[in-house]
Design a protein around this motif. Sequence first.
Motif, PDB file in Angstrom:
ATOM      1  N   TYR A 167       0.848  -1.192   0.000  1.00  0.00           N
ATOM      2  CA  TYR A 167       0.000   0.000   0.000  1.00  0.00           C
ATOM      3  C   TYR A 167       0.884   1.243   0.000  1.00  0.00           C
ATOM      4  O   TYR A 167       1.563   1.532   0.991  1.00  0.00           O
ATOM      5  CB  TYR A 167      -0.920   0.004   1.224  1.00  0.00           C
ATOM      6  N   SER A 169      -0.392   4.358  -1.535  1.00  0.00           N
ATOM      7  CA  SER A 169      -1.256   5.414  -2.062  1.00  0.00           C
ATOM      8  C   SER A 169      -1.021   6.737  -1.340  1.00  0.00           C
ATOM      9  O   SER A 169      -0.475   6.780  -0.232  1.00  0.00           O
ATOM     10  CB  SER A 169      -2.724   5.015  -1.926  1.00  0.00           C
ATOM     11  N   GLN A 189      -2.424  -7.750  -3.262  1.00  0.00           N
ATOM     12  CA  GLN A 189      -3.055  -6.437  -3.184  1.00  0.00           C
ATOM     13  C   GLN A 189      -2.005  -5.359  -3.440  1.00  0.00           C
ATOM     14  O   GLN A 189      -0.974  -5.331  -2.773  1.00  0.00           O
ATOM     15  CB  GLN A 189      -3.700  -6.226  -1.808  1.00  0.00           C
ATOM     16  N   ASN A 191      -1.849  -1.129  -4.048  1.00  0.00           N
ATOM     17  CA  ASN A 191      -2.482   0.189  -4.110  1.00  0.00           C
ATOM     18  C   ASN A 191      -1.385   1.237  -4.245  1.00  0.00           C
ATOM     19  O   ASN A 191      -0.651   1.497  -3.289  1.00  0.00           O
ATOM     20  CB  ASN A 191      -3.319   0.441  -2.847  1.00  0.00           C
ATOM     21  N   ALA A 193      -2.249   4.245  -5.827  1.00  0.00           N
ATOM     22  CA  ALA A 193      -3.088   5.343  -6.308  1.00  0.00           C
ATOM     23  C   ALA A 193      -2.623   6.680  -5.743  1.00  0.00           C
ATOM     24  O   ALA A 193      -1.914   6.744  -4.730  1.00  0.00           O
ATOM     25  CB  ALA A 193      -4.548   5.094  -5.921  1.00  0.00           C
ATOM     26  N   ARG A 215      -5.066  -0.877  -7.604  1.00  0.00           N
ATOM     27  CA  ARG A 215      -5.434   0.538  -7.737  1.00  0.00           C
ATOM     28  C   ARG A 215      -4.222   1.319  -8.219  1.00  0.00           C
ATOM     29  O   ARG A 215      -3.184   1.350  -7.555  1.00  0.00           O
ATOM     30  CB  ARG A 215      -5.901   1.107  -6.396  1.00  0.00           C
ATOM     31  N   ASP A 217      -5.139   4.457  -9.789  1.00  0.00           N
ATOM     32  CA  ASP A 217      -5.849   5.677 -10.150  1.00  0.00           C
ATOM     33  C   ASP A 217      -5.159   6.919  -9.595  1.00  0.00           C
ATOM     34  O   ASP A 217      -4.366   6.847  -8.658  1.00  0.00           O
ATOM     35  CB  ASP A 217      -7.300   5.609  -9.659  1.00  0.00           C
ATOM     36  N   TYR A 237     -10.657  -6.486  -8.572  1.00  0.00           N
ATOM     37  CA  TYR A 237     -10.831  -5.035  -8.396  1.00  0.00           C
ATOM     38  C   TYR A 237      -9.774  -4.333  -9.231  1.00  0.00           C
ATOM     39  O   TYR A 237      -8.579  -4.468  -8.969  1.00  0.00           O
ATOM     40  CB  TYR A 237     -10.690  -4.679  -6.920  1.00  0.00           C
ATOM     41  N   SER A 239      -8.881  -0.500 -10.719  1.00  0.00           N
ATOM     42  CA  SER A 239      -9.170   0.928 -10.782  1.00  0.00           C
ATOM     43  C   SER A 239      -8.005   1.665 -11.444  1.00  0.00           C
ATOM     44  O   SER A 239      -6.898   1.699 -10.905  1.00  0.00           O
ATOM     45  CB  SER A 239      -9.412   1.504  -9.381  1.00  0.00           C
ATOM     46  N   ASP A 263     -13.005   0.264 -13.107  1.00  0.00           N
ATOM     47  CA  ASP A 263     -13.168   1.716 -13.019  1.00  0.00           C
ATOM     48  C   ASP A 263     -12.147   2.378 -13.935  1.00  0.00           C
ATOM     49  O   ASP A 263     -10.948   2.424 -13.630  1.00  0.00           O
ATOM     50  CB  ASP A 263     -12.983   2.181 -11.576  1.00  0.00           C
TER      51      ASP A 263
END
Length: 391
Positions: A167, A169, A189, A191, A193, A215, A217, A237, A239, A263
């Motif tokens: 993670y 982000s 996982q 992320n 973003a 993610r 994004d 998922y 994004s 997304d």
Amino acid sequence: MASAERRNHATLYLWLVLLLSLIVPRNTASAQAVNETDWTTLLRIRNDLKFTNPGRSPKANWKSLLRDVIPSHVWKTLLRIRNDLNFTNPGRSPKAYWKSGRNCEELFGVICDDLGYVVALTLYGVNGSLPNAIGELPSLAFLSAGNNVTSVPSTLSLLSATLTSLYLSNNQISGTFPRGITSLTALQQLNIAQNRLTGSIPVGISRLSCLTFLRMDGNRLEGPIPSQISTMAALSYLSLRNNQLSGSIPASISRVQALQLIDLRNNSLTGSIPSEIGSLSKLIWLYLSNNKVSGSLPSTMGKLTRLRYCFADSNSLTGSIPGAVSSLISLSYLSASGNQLSGSLPAGITALSKLGFLQLDHNALSGSLPEKMTSLNNMVYLHAMGNLHTV
């Protein structure tokens, strides 16, 4: 046979007691009394044994004298990490909290396993680069860092067999996608973003075949979505919104059968919605708003019986709304405003008993609303202004 097995268990247990008596001093008040290597060996023996009565076995009764005490070589790595980090608020950082004691429970943001190896590391308020030494934590499975991280070390690739959650982000990571991340083949996982990543999405990301959550994004990524995404079979998922992605939506995305959320809002995607998207039977959320997608809504979308949220507004879609939309039995939100859709609303739309939000304004729709539209008990918002005729 059973009595022989009990005798074997009893003999084994006596040997373990003898082993304990040899390596554990009589006075064990201090956690440092047990040799680190011996304790590691004991835990491995305990974890590999099976017992007829687990509640009265070493698995239940061996309380860790060195439990949470980090092995010396791991502790040295943590100290190097601490010393190489900069923080926006040093008074509330590991530099203040990680004292000289090696008890894992006392280390802010650190979680260890039974052997004292670091399995999770959370670093908030980081200002600058993440240290190379993070790649030297051999059991690290979870890493979270923020809020002003500027770069990710290539040594993360050393954690390819252990790291499952990353993670990063809401940081300031810039440049192209960090190369070391594409080597983390155990990752589930990711992320990253809300950073400042530029360049294209690397084809190498397709090597992350265990990934379920992705993610990216809120960056400045350009270019197409790699067709090789089809190899990420576990992904549920995805994004990629709020980037500068171009090109068409790859038809190969339909091979990622686990997808529940796509997304792609606020990019510059062109081309049509691939008809193959109808094979994504688990899809619940589909966001395509604010792109340059053209062509018609494919009738195969009627196969998406789990779809609840569909947003395709502010594109260049043409043609009529397909009658197959009446098969979207789970649909709650449908927005396709700001396109060039024509024709009348299909009568079957009145069969969507869960539909509560319908936004079709600023198209070229004609005709009138289906008669039974008012029978949709869950409908709370209907906007169809700005069409050729009142609908």
